[in-house]
Design a protein around this motif. Structure first.
Motif, mmCIF file in Angstrom:
data_model
loop_
_atom_site.group_PDB
_atom_site.id
_atom_site.type_symbol
_atom_site.label_atom_id
_atom_site.label_comp_id
_atom_site.label_asym_id
_atom_site.label_seq_id
_atom_site.Cartn_x
_atom_site.Cartn_y
_atom_site.Cartn_z
ATOM 1 N N LYS A 16 0.870 -1.270 -0.051
ATOM 2 C CA LYS A 16 0.054 0.073 -0.056
ATOM 3 C C LYS A 16 0.826 1.289 -0.053
ATOM 4 C CE LYS A 16 -0.685 -0.445 4.967
ATOM 5 N NZ LYS A 16 -1.496 -0.603 5.972
ATOM 6 N N GLY A 17 0.279 2.353 -0.124
ATOM 7 C CA GLY A 17 0.980 3.638 0.079
ATOM 8 C C GLY A 17 2.115 3.871 -1.122
ATOM 9 N N ILE A 18 2.861 4.413 -0.735
ATOM 10 C CA ILE A 18 4.039 4.911 -1.721
ATOM 11 C C ILE A 18 4.720 3.532 -2.505
ATOM 12 C CG2 ILE A 18 6.677 5.586 -1.640
ATOM 13 C CD1 ILE A 18 5.909 7.545 0.197
ATOM 14 N N THR A 192 -1.064 8.861 2.297
ATOM 15 C CA THR A 192 -1.078 7.308 2.519
ATOM 16 C C THR A 192 -1.622 6.912 3.637
ATOM 17 O OG1 THR A 192 1.124 7.299 3.645
ATOM 18 C CG2 THR A 192 1.199 7.399 1.232
ATOM 19 N N HIS A 193 -1.247 5.582 4.191
ATOM 20 C CA HIS A 193 -1.859 5.054 5.268
ATOM 21 C C HIS A 193 -1.118 5.110 6.579
ATOM 22 C CE1 HIS A 193 -4.799 3.104 2.227
ATOM 23 N NE2 HIS A 193 -5.522 3.209 3.141
ATOM 24 N N PHE A 194 0.055 5.998 6.197
ATOM 25 C CA PHE A 194 1.078 6.096 7.524
ATOM 26 C C PHE A 194 0.536 6.512 8.650
ATOM 27 C CE2 PHE A 194 4.643 8.415 9.386
ATOM 28 C CZ PHE A 194 5.412 7.389 9.232
ATOM 29 N N PRO A 199 -6.750 7.959 3.752
ATOM 30 C CA PRO A 199 -6.659 9.051 2.934
ATOM 31 C C PRO A 199 -8.094 9.048 2.543
ATOM 32 C CG PRO A 199 -4.975 7.228 2.329
ATOM 33 C CD PRO A 199 -5.772 6.560 3.524
ATOM 34 N N ASP A 203 -7.106 14.806 1.483
ATOM 35 C CA ASP A 203 -5.657 14.853 1.220
ATOM 36 C C ASP A 203 -5.176 15.146 -0.368
ATOM 37 O OD1 ASP A 203 -4.960 13.735 3.843
ATOM 38 O OD2 ASP A 203 -5.996 11.970 3.328
ATOM 39 N N GLN A 208 0.566 12.343 -4.088
ATOM 40 C CA GLN A 208 -0.115 10.920 -4.160
ATOM 41 C C GLN A 208 1.073 9.925 -4.646
ATOM 42 O OE1 GLN A 208 -3.428 11.068 -3.441
ATOM 43 N NE2 GLN A 208 -3.072 13.364 -3.024
ATOM 44 N N SER A 209 0.621 8.684 -4.117
ATOM 45 C CA SER A 209 1.362 7.580 -4.296
ATOM 46 C C SER A 209 1.808 7.383 -5.706
ATOM 47 C CB SER A 209 1.005 6.393 -3.810
ATOM 48 O OG SER A 209 -0.300 6.091 -4.464
#
Length: 241
Positions: A16-18, A192-194, A199, A203, A208-209
């Protein structure tokens, strides 16, 4: 794009995310991609979703691996080499953050942040380096603007990213005579989900990723005589406070 077709990328924390955004971009270049997660179920679910969404020729495998465990990283590398016979790109992306005043930050939170964000990258690089030297490949480390800009409540995270930025730049000098390139990417706010964040449209102003994926794709396609060794990236128009 043709020169990257069937090249192999290893992305830590790619579910997920980056990491996922980078995986999606590399698949568009017809690369093969291995993503890792701490659980096989999460890694496989993300790999299946990426494969189903991909109309190109590249494909994805999911591997259970923990960057905090050197043997786990070596096993992941062995699985990738067994599958595709080479590794051309490492994206050392897995990371986390614990934040709070130093009086509140626990020893376990400090240890987990440093072992994941800094030692984990060393383990990933160490486990992959021989294969990357064989392919004259590319290493990307995902640092942060927190790697040069400190803030209250960020002692563990700042320390891990300061260390990662320094490690990455020294690594670049160590391996460039072996034909291996190293870039550390230092993003600001990313959607992200950090840290448990979910998100949303709030945001939209953030990086964005897929933007992070485009950066990696663009760097891979840059003329090999040029190496942007450190790339800072931030939202162009953050909201007014």
């Amino acid at each position: 794009m043709d020169k990257l077709k069937n090249k192999v990328a290893f992305i830590t924390g790619g579910t997920k995310g980056i990491g996922r955004g980078i995986a999606e971009s590399l698949l568009k270049l017809n690369m093969n991609v291995a993503i890792t997660s701490r659980t096989q179920s999460a890694a496989q679910e993300a790999a299946d979703e990426l494969n189903n969404a991909n109309s190109g020729e590249g494909n994805v495998i999911g591997i259970e691996a923990d960057v905090r465990d050197y043997d786990s990283q070596k096993e992941a590398v062995a699985k990738i080499l067994d599958k595709w016979g080479q590794i051309d790109v490492l994206v050392a992306n897995a990371g986390l953050g614990h934040f709070g005043n130093i009086s509140e930050l626990t020893v376990d939170q400090w240890d987990e942040t440093i072992s994941t964000n800094l030692t984990g990258v060393f383990y990933s690089v160490k486990a992959t380096l021989e294969a990357l030297q064989n392919s004259e490949g590319y290493i990307f480390t995902i640092s942060s603007l927190a790697g040069t800009n400190f803030f209250a409540g960020g002692s563990a995270y700042n320390a891990s990213k300061f260390g990662l930025t320094g490690f990455s730049q020294a690594l670049m000098l160590d391996v460039r005579d072996k034909g291996v390139k190293v870039t550390t990417i230092m993003p600001g706010s990313v959607a992200t989900h950090f840290g448990g964040h979910e998100p949303s449209s709030d945001d939209d102003w953030k990086i964005q990723s897929e933007d992070m994926g485009q950066i990696v794709s663009d760097l891979l396609q840059m003329h090999p005589r040029t190496l942007p060794s450190k790339v800072e990236v931030r939202p162009s128009k953050p909201p007014k406070k």
